[in-house]
Design a protein around this motif. Sequence first.
Motif, PDB file in Angstrom:
ATOM      1  N   ILE A  82     110.118  -8.884 -40.855  1.00  0.00           N
ATOM      2  CA  ILE A  82     109.983  -7.437 -40.716  1.00  0.00           C
ATOM      3  C   ILE A  82     110.345  -7.146 -39.262  1.00  0.00           C
ATOM      4  CG2 ILE A  82     108.467  -5.436 -40.941  1.00  0.00           C
ATOM      5  CD1 ILE A  82     106.813  -7.279 -42.918  1.00  0.00           C
ATOM      6  N   GLU A  83     111.630  -6.880 -39.056  1.00  0.00           N
ATOM      7  CA  GLU A  83     112.185  -6.730 -37.707  1.00  0.00           C
ATOM      8  C   GLU A  83     111.689  -5.468 -37.019  1.00  0.00           C
ATOM      9  OE1 GLU A  83     114.636  -8.386 -35.769  1.00  0.00           O
ATOM     10  OE2 GLU A  83     114.382 -10.103 -37.076  1.00  0.00           O
ATOM     11  N   GLU A  84     111.641  -4.400 -37.767  1.00  0.00           N
ATOM     12  CA  GLU A  84     111.187  -3.121 -37.216  1.00  0.00           C
ATOM     13  C   GLU A  84     110.407  -2.391 -38.295  1.00  0.00           C
ATOM     14  OE1 GLU A  84     114.596  -0.876 -35.769  1.00  0.00           O
ATOM     15  OE2 GLU A  84     115.427  -2.715 -34.914  1.00  0.00           O
ATOM     16  N   LEU A  85     109.305  -1.789 -37.880  1.00  0.00           N
ATOM     17  CA  LEU A  85     108.540  -0.902 -38.751  1.00  0.00           C
ATOM     18  C   LEU A  85     108.191   0.293 -37.877  1.00  0.00           C
ATOM     19  CD1 LEU A  85     105.652  -1.963 -41.105  1.00  0.00           C
ATOM     20  CD2 LEU A  85     105.895   0.311 -40.165  1.00  0.00           C
ATOM     21  N   TYR A  86     108.818   1.414 -38.184  1.00  0.00           N
ATOM     22  CA  TYR A  86     108.670   2.614 -37.361  1.00  0.00           C
ATOM     23  C   TYR A  86     108.157   3.768 -38.211  1.00  0.00           C
ATOM     24  CZ  TYR A  86     109.858   6.857 -34.837  1.00  0.00           C
ATOM     25  OH  TYR A  86     109.791   8.084 -34.227  1.00  0.00           O
ATOM     26  N   LEU A  87     107.173   4.458 -37.673  1.00  0.00           N
ATOM     27  CA  LEU A  87     106.683   5.692 -38.280  1.00  0.00           C
ATOM     28  C   LEU A  87     106.754   6.800 -37.248  1.00  0.00           C
ATOM     29  CD1 LEU A  87     103.584   4.283 -40.132  1.00  0.00           C
ATOM     30  CD2 LEU A  87     105.570   5.353 -41.204  1.00  0.00           C
ATOM     31  N   ALA A  91     103.182  10.699 -38.811  1.00  0.00           N
ATOM     32  CA  ALA A  91     102.855   9.883 -39.984  1.00  0.00           C
ATOM     33  C   ALA A  91     101.959   8.695 -39.648  1.00  0.00           C
ATOM     34  CB  ALA A  91     104.146   9.385 -40.643  1.00  0.00           C
ATOM     35  N   ARG A  92     101.699   8.471 -38.390  1.00  0.00           N
ATOM     36  CA  ARG A  92     100.917   7.302 -37.970  1.00  0.00           C
ATOM     37  C   ARG A  92      99.436   7.481 -38.278  1.00  0.00           C
ATOM     38  NH1 ARG A  92     104.223   6.811 -32.310  1.00  0.00           N
ATOM     39  NH2 ARG A  92     106.190   6.328 -33.334  1.00  0.00           N
ATOM     40  N   GLY A  93      98.803   6.361 -38.617  1.00  0.00           N
ATOM     41  CA  GLY A  93      97.368   6.380 -38.876  1.00  0.00           C
ATOM     42  C   GLY A  93      96.977   6.921 -40.234  1.00  0.00           C
ATOM     43  N   LYS A  94      97.941   7.074 -41.127  1.00  0.00           N
ATOM     44  CA  LYS A  94      97.671   7.650 -42.447  1.00  0.00           C
ATOM     45  C   LYS A  94      97.876   6.647 -43.582  1.00  0.00           C
ATOM     46  CE  LYS A  94      98.861  12.272 -40.919  1.00  0.00           C
ATOM     47  NZ  LYS A  94      99.755  13.419 -41.075  1.00  0.00           N
ATOM     48  N   GLU A 116     106.799  -9.492 -35.422  1.00  0.00           N
ATOM     49  CA  GLU A 116     106.404  -9.645 -34.030  1.00  0.00           C
ATOM     50  C   GLU A 116     105.734  -8.366 -33.563  1.00  0.00           C
ATOM     51  OE1 GLU A 116     109.956 -12.620 -32.520  1.00  0.00           O
ATOM     52  OE2 GLU A 116     110.207 -10.454 -32.231  1.00  0.00           O
ATOM     53  N   VAL A 117     104.885  -8.506 -32.564  1.00  0.00           N
ATOM     54  CA  VAL A 117     104.186  -7.346 -32.016  1.00  0.00           C
ATOM     55  C   VAL A 117     103.987  -7.562 -30.522  1.00  0.00           C
ATOM     56  CG1 VAL A 117     101.906  -8.296 -32.588  1.00  0.00           C
ATOM     57  CG2 VAL A 117     102.174  -5.833 -32.316  1.00  0.00           C
ATOM     58  N   GLU A 118     104.076  -6.493 -29.778  1.00  0.00           N
ATOM     59  CA  GLU A 118     103.798  -6.549 -28.348  1.00  0.00           C
ATOM     60  C   GLU A 118     102.332  -6.954 -28.145  1.00  0.00           C
ATOM     61  OE1 GLU A 118     105.842  -5.940 -25.563  1.00  0.00           O
ATOM     62  OE2 GLU A 118     107.268  -6.269 -27.180  1.00  0.00           O
ATOM     63  N   PRO A 119     102.037  -7.810 -27.178  1.00  0.00           N
ATOM     64  CA  PRO A 119     100.663  -8.295 -26.984  1.00  0.00           C
ATOM     65  C   PRO A 119      99.631  -7.186 -26.777  1.00  0.00           C
ATOM     66  CG  PRO A 119     102.182  -9.562 -25.644  1.00  0.00           C
ATOM     67  CD  PRO A 119     102.980  -8.440 -26.244  1.00  0.00           C
ATOM     68  N   ASP A 120     100.035  -6.077 -26.157  1.00  0.00           N
ATOM     69  CA  ASP A 120      99.085  -4.996 -25.872  1.00  0.00           C
ATOM     70  C   ASP A 120      98.912  -4.001 -27.011  1.00  0.00           C
ATOM     71  OD1 ASP A 120      98.791  -6.113 -23.363  1.00  0.00           O
ATOM     72  OD2 ASP A 120     100.280  -4.793 -22.446  1.00  0.00           O
ATOM     73  N   ASN A 121      99.655  -4.160 -28.091  1.00  0.00           N
ATOM     74  CA  ASN A 121      99.615  -3.193 -29.187  1.00  0.00           C
ATOM     75  C   ASN A 121      98.479  -3.544 -30.156  1.00  0.00           C
ATOM     76  OD1 ASN A 121     100.167  -1.252 -31.103  1.00  0.00           O
ATOM     77  ND2 ASN A 121     102.383  -1.566 -31.016  1.00  0.00           N
ATOM     78  N   LEU A 122      97.255  -3.293 -29.725  1.00  0.00           N
ATOM     79  CA  LEU A 122      96.075  -3.686 -30.486  1.00  0.00           C
ATOM     80  C   LEU A 122      95.969  -2.976 -31.830  1.00  0.00           C
ATOM     81  CD1 LEU A 122      93.484  -3.861 -27.571  1.00  0.00           C
ATOM     82  CD2 LEU A 122      94.885  -5.697 -28.544  1.00  0.00           C
ATOM     83  N   ARG A 123      96.367  -1.731 -31.882  1.00  0.00           N
ATOM     84  CA  ARG A 123      96.280  -0.971 -33.136  1.00  0.00           C
ATOM     85  C   ARG A 123      97.158  -1.597 -34.217  1.00  0.00           C
ATOM     86  NH1 ARG A 123      97.520   5.487 -33.712  1.00  0.00           N
ATOM     87  NH2 ARG A 123      97.105   5.627 -35.919  1.00  0.00           N
ATOM     88  N   VAL A 124      98.381  -1.954 -33.853  1.00  0.00           N
ATOM     89  CA  VAL A 124      99.293  -2.551 -34.829  1.00  0.00           C
ATOM     90  C   VAL A 124      98.853  -3.977 -35.168  1.00  0.00           C
ATOM     91  CG1 VAL A 124     101.680  -3.285 -35.203  1.00  0.00           C
ATOM     92  CG2 VAL A 124     101.196  -1.040 -34.242  1.00  0.00           C
ATOM     93  N   LYS A 125      98.364  -4.712 -34.178  1.00  0.00           N
ATOM     94  CA  LYS A 125      97.860  -6.062 -34.449  1.00  0.00           C
ATOM     95  C   LYS A 125      96.730  -6.005 -35.473  1.00  0.00           C
ATOM     96  CE  LYS A 125      97.827  -8.985 -30.733  1.00  0.00           C
ATOM     97  NZ  LYS A 125      97.529  -9.359 -29.329  1.00  0.00           N
ATOM     98  N   SER A 126      95.876  -5.014 -35.350  1.00  0.00           N
ATOM     99  CA  SER A 126      94.773  -4.840 -36.300  1.00  0.00           C
ATOM    100  C   SER A 126      95.300  -4.528 -37.703  1.00  0.00           C
ATOM    101  CB  SER A 126      93.850  -3.721 -35.806  1.00  0.00           C
ATOM    102  OG  SER A 126      92.850  -3.450 -36.750  1.00  0.00           O
TER     103      SER A 126
END
Length: 146
Positions: A82-87, A91-94, A116-126
């Motif tokens: 999953i190379e990119e997942l963009y909202l 639309a985010r958080g729904k 992959e996810v940026e290390p600081d992107n806690l919301r997406v990591k969750s």
Amino acid sequence: MTFRKIKAGDKSLYLDMARDFYHSPAVLHPVPDSYIENTFDLVLNGTPFADIYIFEDDDGVQGYAVLAFTHSQEAGGLVCWIEELYLRPCARGKGAGGAFLDHICREVPAARFRLEVEPDNLRVKSLYARHGFLPMGYQSYVLEKN
């Protein structure tokens, strides 16, 4: 929210969203527009190595995902990156990101799904953890030849 494969008429919407994605904190650096256009063209021409999905609801296009496919001996078969997942921000958080992860894991016959996810992107990591994705423990290396 529905998920469908991209069509020729989606080009300008896709390019706008991809540009937004590549100028956000979700990525390390922007990429040239030509890379984004090349991916669109490859997918529309039927490459077996990539796909693009469009996310839609009653309000229109809300996001996209780019998938890339490889084979892994370690995984025992097809791997779907999953190379990119963009909202779009509205639309985010729904639940659309999670719904897409569930959809793609049902529909793509892969032995492994990676992202992959940026290390600081806690919301997406969750989000990814809630859907069963685990850190691999590998360090990624890259050699750019462009």
